[in-house]
Every structure is written in C-alpha cells, then in structure tokens.
Design a protein around this motif. Structure first.
Motif, PDB file in Angstrom:
ATOM      1  N   TYR B  17      38.932  52.786  45.124  1.00 15.73           N
ATOM      2  CA  TYR B  17      38.683  52.080  46.388  1.00 15.73           C
ATOM      3  C   TYR B  17      39.945  52.195  47.217  1.00 15.73           C
ATOM      4  O   TYR B  17      40.978  51.649  46.831  1.00 15.73           O
ATOM      5  N   ARG B  20      43.345  52.197  45.542  1.00 18.14           N
ATOM      6  CA  ARG B  20      43.364  51.573  44.214  1.00 18.14           C
ATOM      7  C   ARG B  20      42.362  52.251  43.291  1.00 18.14           C
ATOM      8  O   ARG B  20      41.187  52.355  43.604  1.00 18.14           O
ATOM      9  N   VAL B  22      40.213  51.890  40.249  1.00 22.00           N
ATOM     10  CA  VAL B  22      39.665  50.784  39.464  1.00 22.00           C
ATOM     11  C   VAL B  22      39.198  51.270  38.096  1.00 22.00           C
ATOM     12  O   VAL B  22      39.338  50.582  37.096  1.00 22.00           O
ATOM     13  N   GLY B  41      39.387  41.785  30.284  1.00 21.33           N
ATOM     14  CA  GLY B  41      39.932  40.780  31.184  1.00 21.33           C
ATOM     15  C   GLY B  41      39.293  40.783  32.556  1.00 21.33           C
ATOM     16  O   GLY B  41      38.584  41.716  32.936  1.00 21.33           O
ATOM     17  N   SER B  42      39.557  39.728  33.286  1.00 19.36           N
ATOM     18  CA  SER B  42      39.079  39.622  34.658  1.00 19.36           C
ATOM     19  C   SER B  42      39.690  40.742  35.495  1.00 19.36           C
ATOM     20  O   SER B  42      40.883  41.014  35.388  1.00 19.36           O
ATOM     21  N   GLY B  43      38.879  41.385  36.295  1.00 18.45           N
ATOM     22  CA  GLY B  43      39.390  42.454  37.150  1.00 18.45           C
ATOM     23  C   GLY B  43      39.583  43.775  36.430  1.00 18.45           C
ATOM     24  O   GLY B  43      40.142  44.716  36.985  1.00 18.45           O
ATOM     25  N   ALA B  44      39.111  43.875  35.182  1.00 18.27           N
ATOM     26  CA  ALA B  44      39.286  45.107  34.417  1.00 18.27           C
ATOM     27  C   ALA B  44      38.397  46.229  34.949  1.00 18.27           C
ATOM     28  O   ALA B  44      38.636  47.402  34.671  1.00 18.27           O
ATOM     29  N   GLY B  45      37.359  45.863  35.678  1.00 21.61           N
ATOM     30  CA  GLY B  45      36.455  46.879  36.223  1.00 21.61           C
ATOM     31  C   GLY B  45      35.086  46.881  35.556  1.00 21.61           C
ATOM     32  O   GLY B  45      34.321  47.826  35.719  1.00 21.61           O
ATOM     33  N   LYS B  46      34.752  45.811  34.850  1.00 22.25           N
ATOM     34  CA  LYS B  46      33.473  45.774  34.122  1.00 22.25           C
ATOM     35  C   LYS B  46      32.290  45.786  35.083  1.00 22.25           C
ATOM     36  O   LYS B  46      31.355  46.588  34.924  1.00 22.25           O
ATOM     37  N   SER B  47      32.330  44.899  36.078  1.00 23.41           N
ATOM     38  CA  SER B  47      31.216  44.857  37.035  1.00 23.41           C
ATOM     39  C   SER B  47      31.104  46.186  37.768  1.00 23.41           C
ATOM     40  O   SER B  47      30.005  46.721  37.963  1.00 23.41           O
ATOM     41  N   THR B  48      32.259  46.716  38.183  1.00 24.01           N
ATOM     42  CA  THR B  48      32.252  47.997  38.887  1.00 24.01           C
ATOM     43  C   THR B  48      31.603  49.076  38.015  1.00 24.01           C
ATOM     44  O   THR B  48      30.784  49.871  38.492  1.00 24.01           O
ATOM     45  N   GLN B  91      26.236  38.870  38.478  1.00 25.82           N
ATOM     46  CA  GLN B  91      27.233  37.853  38.145  1.00 25.82           C
ATOM     47  C   GLN B  91      27.057  36.620  39.038  1.00 25.82           C
ATOM     48  O   GLN B  91      27.141  35.506  38.563  1.00 25.82           O
ATOM     49  N   GLU B 169      27.638  38.976  32.924  1.00 22.28           N
ATOM     50  CA  GLU B 169      27.989  37.607  32.537  1.00 22.28           C
ATOM     51  C   GLU B 169      26.788  36.663  32.598  1.00 22.28           C
ATOM     52  O   GLU B 169      26.793  35.690  33.356  1.00 22.28           O
TER      53      GLU B 169
HETATM   54  N1  LIG Z   1      34.266  47.024  46.984  1.00 22.86           N
HETATM   55  C1  LIG Z   1      35.522  46.956  46.489  1.00 22.86           C
HETATM   56  N2  LIG Z   1      36.567  47.292  47.261  1.00 22.86           N
HETATM   57  C2  LIG Z   1      37.832  47.233  46.781  1.00 22.86           C
HETATM   58  N3  LIG Z   1      38.166  46.835  45.544  1.00 22.86           N
HETATM   59  C3  LIG Z   1      37.152  46.475  44.721  1.00 22.86           C
HETATM   60  C4  LIG Z   1      35.789  46.512  45.158  1.00 22.86           C
HETATM   61  N4  LIG Z   1      35.016  46.097  44.129  1.00 22.86           N
HETATM   62  C5  LIG Z   1      35.867  45.827  43.116  1.00 22.86           C
HETATM   63  N5  LIG Z   1      37.154  46.048  43.464  1.00 22.86           N
HETATM   64  C6  LIG Z   1      38.344  45.871  42.621  1.00 22.86           C
HETATM   65  O1  LIG Z   1      38.079  46.443  41.378  1.00 22.86           O
HETATM   66  C7  LIG Z   1      38.646  45.684  40.343  1.00 22.86           C
HETATM   67  C8  LIG Z   1      37.617  45.450  39.263  1.00 22.86           C
HETATM   68  O2  LIG Z   1      36.633  44.557  39.753  1.00 22.86           O
HETATM   69  P1  LIG Z   1      35.394  44.134  38.883  1.00 22.86           P
HETATM   70  O3  LIG Z   1      34.586  43.199  39.701  1.00 22.86           O
HETATM   71  O4  LIG Z   1      34.728  45.329  38.366  1.00 22.86           O
HETATM   72  O5  LIG Z   1      36.104  43.344  37.701  1.00 22.86           O
HETATM   73  P2  LIG Z   1      35.456  42.633  36.456  1.00 22.86           P
HETATM   74  O6  LIG Z   1      35.969  43.326  35.237  1.00 22.86           O
HETATM   75  O7  LIG Z   1      33.986  42.553  36.600  1.00 22.86           O
HETATM   76  O8  LIG Z   1      36.104  41.185  36.542  1.00 22.86           O
HETATM   77  P3  LIG Z   1      35.458  39.739  36.233  1.00 22.86           P
HETATM   78  O9  LIG Z   1      35.486  39.582  34.748  1.00 22.86           O
HETATM   79  O10 LIG Z   1      36.380  38.800  36.906  1.00 22.86           O
HETATM   80  O11 LIG Z   1      34.074  39.716  36.807  1.00 22.86           O
HETATM   81  C9  LIG Z   1      39.151  44.393  40.962  1.00 22.86           C
HETATM   82  O12 LIG Z   1      40.566  44.465  40.982  1.00 22.86           O
HETATM   83  C10 LIG Z   1      38.603  44.410  42.351  1.00 22.86           C
HETATM   84  O13 LIG Z   1      39.552  43.901  43.245  1.00 22.86           O
END
Ligand SMILES: Nc1ncnc2c1ncn2[C@@H]1O[C@H](COP(=O)(O)OP(=O)(O)OP(=O)(O)O)[C@@H](O)[C@H]1O
Ligand SMILES: [Mg+2]
Lengths: 265, 277
Positions: B17, B20, B22, B41-48, B91, B169
């Motif tokens: 992105y 960055r 991810v 962990g939070s922000g690891a990129g799981k949802s992405t 989520q 989640e």
């Molecule tokens: N559309 C986007 N634009 C820019 N950065 C993004 C976007 N979507 C996600 N990110 C970044 O990607 C990283 C991973 O986000 P993601 O939501 O996948 O984390 P996660 O593992 O699901 O965290 P959580 O457990 O808190 O849900 C985060 O640092 C977030 O800031």
C-alpha cells in the motif's frame, strides 16, 4: 524529523491540479462505463430502483416546487422592471418562459438535487464503503456498481427531467401570479407571448440539459461515496466534494450544451 | 478421480500500500474441508491476506489459486460467479444498516437462489436461531450490541453453506460460552457440508481446538505453518512467545476434540458441488 521526503520542484507541484483533473475524469469515465454495462445485465432489481426514484424524485417535489415558484416570481418582477423602460412589459410571459425552459429549470433543479439527493448518496455510499458493506456485497456475489450505483444514476437521469418540468410549470405559474395579479398585466397577452415566443427547441434544450445534469450529478455523487476512504472524516469530505463538483459540473456542462444547441451569430 | 489438489493455494503473495509492504511473499496452501487458522499480532496482515482469497484486494504480485483457477485472471462476471462459492464473516460485521437483521441474513438467499420467500424465511430464521439472535430478527443492525451484530454477520455468511468460508475474528467481542458455540458451528459446517474454513483468531483455545492447520503471521510473513501439535513444538522464538503470552497451558492446547477426517469430508464437498475441470 527522520527521513522527510525531499521537496518536489515547484513546476511539478504546479502541475498537480492538472494531473488530478485528468485522473478524476478517468475515474468518472470508468465508473460511467461500468454503470452502463451493469445496467444492461440481469438481474433487474425493481424495488431497489423504485426506492431511489422515490428518494431522488418524490422527496424533492416540495423543495423543487418551492424554489421554482419563487424563481418565476422574482423573474417576472425583474423582467417587468427592465422591460418597462422601453415599454415592452408585455413580452414578460415569453421572456420568462424562455429563460425558465432553457436555463433556470434544468440548472436550478440539478443544483437542488445535488444538494439534497447527491449529498445523501455520497454520505450513504461512503459509509457503506467505510464499514465494509460494499465488500460484503461483493462477497455475496452482488456487483456493488449494479446494486448501488446503477439505480441511483438511473434515478437521477429520470427524475431531474421530471422535476425540471415541474420547476418550469410552477415557475410560469409564479410569473403569472406576479404579472397578472400583482402588476396587472393582461392575462391574454401574457399567454399569447408564451405561445408565440416559446419554440419546441427551447423545451428540447431544457430536456437535453436536465438529462445530462441528472446523469452527471448522480454519477459524481456516487463516485465520491463509492470510492471514499478514511473513515468518518473521509465520508465527510466525500459528501462535500460530491456537492461541490456536481454543481461545478452542472455549470460547465450547461455552457457546453448551450453552445452546441444554440445557433448565435 | 483426479489427485487431490489444494482448495486454495497462495503463492508468493506480496501486497504493497503506497510505500508500505504489508505482505512480504506469503505462501499458504489449504486443503479441501480443512480448517486453517491464522494467528498473529495486530497489524500483521491477517485481514489483508484473507481479503485476497476472495479477491477483495488485488495482489501487488504473486498468485491466488482457488479450485485450480488464478482468481486474478477472472473478469467481473466470472469473479461474481466464483464468489457464489465463498462466504465471509467480517471483522467489523459489515451488516447492511438499511435493512433488518433478518433481511441481512435473507439477502444472499434472495440474491443467489430461487427459493420461495417461505423457504428463505425458514432458513434465515433457523440460522439466526443457531446463533441465538432470533429475537433480534426485526431490529436493525444499529439497534443491537456488537456481539449480537457479530452473530448476525456469522449467520449471514453461513446461510448459503458456501464451499469456502472465511471468518475474520468470529469470536472477538463474544462471551466465552457464545465463543464455543461459534467454534461448534464452524466445525459443524465442515462436518455437514465439507466446508473449507479459514479462521483468523486471537483466541488460542479456539485456534487449537478447531484447526487442522495453524499458520502464524508476523509482520507480513508466515513464520510457521503446521498441525496444532507441530506449531506447539515449533522451534521459533516468536511463536513460542505468542503461545506463552496467551496464558493458556500448552497441555490444554494439545488436547483437542475428536474430528472427522478432512479427506472423507472433501468427498462430501465435491459431491455437493459438482463442477467441470
Ligand atoms: N487499505 C489500506 N491502505 C493502507 N494500509 C493498509 C490498508 N489496509 C491495511 N493496511 C495496513 O496493513 C497492515 C495489516 O492490516 P490488517 O488489517 O491486515 O492487520 P490484521 O493482522 O488483520 O490486524 P488485526 O489483528 O488488528 O485485525 C496494517 O498495518 C494496516 O495499517
Ligand atoms: Mg484484522
């Protein structure tokens, strides 16, 4: 401050608005194309369509009527005042009907729809984007352009002409009231001037304009909501941009259509 | 019958992105009728990562192959068709707030099936009941609590009985008893319909209970993938730290409920959705 990006040269920054404009036209064109394509594909969701026709059209009737009435009344007063100077106040019916049909009705109706329905569309779609409802539609195999954008653009396309016609008729009524009852013009002459001066071409121009305006106002509103990003702040910005740019768009398109359809010189 | 190919195969997935990165080249395979749990962990990129599996995001590079087809190669219409076989629990619920909860759950049935309104009503209410939120059917999503909204979201994803279900989640924000109910439902979908499940969770008990495979994602990289027993034993500081920090005894995590074999269930899934190629 660690690692600030180096400042870009001034000429590059000066070109930013131009680049943004080109990108914006591209985004709009792309969304318009998708809207056409998905409008033709089944399924056709009539109840979703009806809900939007109602939101854009029915709920705007009172507002458009009110503004139309006062616009017609103001116009009658101003025209009579101006035309009296050379003894032509009898022309008032004709002049008001020309102005209303060619300009005032389509332009002011489109602006009203942008302010009322366009802002609502942008806010609603922006919220749906922010809360992943648009993603949810996609995962349920429902194309979000088809489900959300098509009915809104269709409603704009249909309802702005209908509302413009309403604006035109109510505006004429307002002019009549002011001219005949307020300033005691002859009602026969008032009506006769409308008949002799108003040509089919005037109504056509009004219709073409209101079709184009209705389409573009709804499309611009949907574009800003549909591609909104950045949470609640982003939705607020999307709503503002939707109204500002659709109103600007109306004036730009108004000139374009006028210059194409009006033979002068 | 053809040799068993994985249901989902992610190859060298990179997502950037802006400036960055991810996801840094993620490789994951998921077998049919398996449950893969992502922890991390939070922000690891799981949802992405899971959003890529159903093409809500386009990869910067790499491939996502579902049922042998690279989903990035599908056009609008093909993708729409493919998505009939997917379901997702978001989520943040992602319920349509212009509709009642009942209409939310009925929505995919109305859009994707030709069922009569009576059958739709029956099915949607049954799902709401499974999740204990049938009394909220007539309310809108804005009128219910977060935990209830989560359950309505789960009901909406399950009601179509898709082949691939993604849960982002599903138990966060739920009380422990309801959380176990949701675990049971995930398991039930697998046993009844041979559903392949991808679950993101921070709940270690749930993760080790329902998983066939666990993958741990840290800062955009899969640092470990294996059966729960393998992951418990894996020699990786980050993984061990994560498990210790959850506060759950390793011995508790090692004891699991009895499960049906995925291979047998995969046959169920194939029989249910016959498809060429
Ligand atoms: N559309 C986007 N634009 C820019 N950065 C993004 C976007 N979507 C996600 N990110 C970044 O990607 C990283 C991973 O986000 P993601 O939501 O996948 O984390 P996660 O593992 O699901 O965290 P959580 O457990 O808190 O849900 C985060 O640092 C977030 O800031
Ligand atoms: Mg997440």
């Amino acid at each position: 401050m660690p690692d600030e990006p180096p400042p870009r040269p001034a000429w590059a920054r000066a070109l930013d608005p131009a680049r943004a404009f080109v990108e914006e036209v591209g985004t709009l064109g792309d969304l318009a194309l998708k809207t056409f394509v998905w409008a033709l594909r089944p399924p056709y969701r009539f109840n979703v369509m009806v809900a939007q026709l109602e939101f854009v059209g029915v709920q705007s009737v009172f507002l458009v009527g009110l503004v139309g009435l006062f616009t017609g009344m103001v116009f009658a007063v101003q025209t009579i005042y101006g035309f009296r100077r050379f003894g032509a106040e009898n022309m008032v019916g004709g002049v008001v009907s020309l102005t209303l049909s060619r300009e005032m009705a389509p332009v002011l109706t489109a602006i009203m729809v942008a302010a009322r329905a366009g802002s609502g569309m942008a806010a609603e779609l922006g919220n749906m984007r922010a809360s992943e409802q648009i993603d949810a539609l996609e995962t349920m195999a429902v194309n979000p352009v088809q489900y959300l954008v098509v009915p809104r653009v269709f409603a704009g396309l249909v309802m702005v002409p209908v509302l413009s016609l309403l604006f035109f008729l109510v505006g004429l009524g307002g002019a009549w009231i002011v001219g005949v009852y307020g300033l005691s013009l002859d009602p026969g002459i008032f009506a006769d001037r409308i008949r002799t001066m108003l040509e089919p071409g005037d109504l056509t121009q009004g219709l073409v304009k209101s079709l184009v305006f209705g389409f573009s106002v709804a499309l611009i509103a949907c574009r800003h909501g549909f591609y909104a990003s950045g949470g609640a702040v982003g939705v607020g910005q999307a709503t503002t941009r939707a109204v500002v740019w659709s109103v600007v768009g109306v004036f730009v398109l108004d000139y374009a259509i006028t210059s194409i359809l009006t033979p002068v010189g | 019958m053809a040799t068993e190919e994985p249901h989902v195969k992610v190859e060298k997935l990179v997502k950037v992105y802006g400036d960055r990165t991810v996801l840094h080249g993620v490789d994951v395979t998921i077998d049919r009728a398996d449950t893969l749990v992502f922890i991390g962990g939070s922000g690891a990129g799981k949802s992405t990562l899971v959003r890529h599996l159903i093409a809500l995001e386009r990869p910067t590079s790499g491939r996502i192959v579902v049922d042998g087809v690279d989903i990035a190669s599908l056009n609008d219409v093909e993708l729409n068709k493919a998505r009939r076989r997917f379901g997702m629990v978001f989520q943040k619920y992602a319920l349509f707030d212009s509709m009642t909860n009942f209409d939310n759950v009925a929505f995919p049935l109305r859009e994707q099936t030709k069922l009569s309104e009576r059958d739709i009503r029956e099915r949607a209410m049954a799902k709401l009941k499974d999740l204990g939120v049938e009394h909220a059917a007539k309310l809108t999503p804005a009128q219910i609590s977060g935990g209830m909204a989560k359950r309505v979201g789960i009901a909406r994803a399950l009601v179509m009985e898709p082949e691939l279900l993604i849960y982002d989640e599903p138990t966060s924000g739920l009380d422990p008893v309801t959380s176990r109910t949701v675990d049971d439902l995930i398991e039930e979908m697998r046993e009844k319909f041979g559903v392949t499940s991808v679950v993101i969770t921070h709940d270690m008990v749930s993760a080790f209970d329902i998983a066939d495979q666990i993958a741990m994602l840290i800062r955009g990289r899969v640092v470990a993938q294996g059966t729960p027993a393998e992951v418990l034993a894996v020699d990786n500081e980050d993984v061990q730290k994560f498990i210790r920090a959850s506060g759950v005894e390793a011995s508790r995590l090692a004891t699991r409920r009895p499960r049906k074999d995925s291979r047998a269930l995969a046959a169920v899934a194939r029989a249910r959705a016959p498809r060429g190629g």
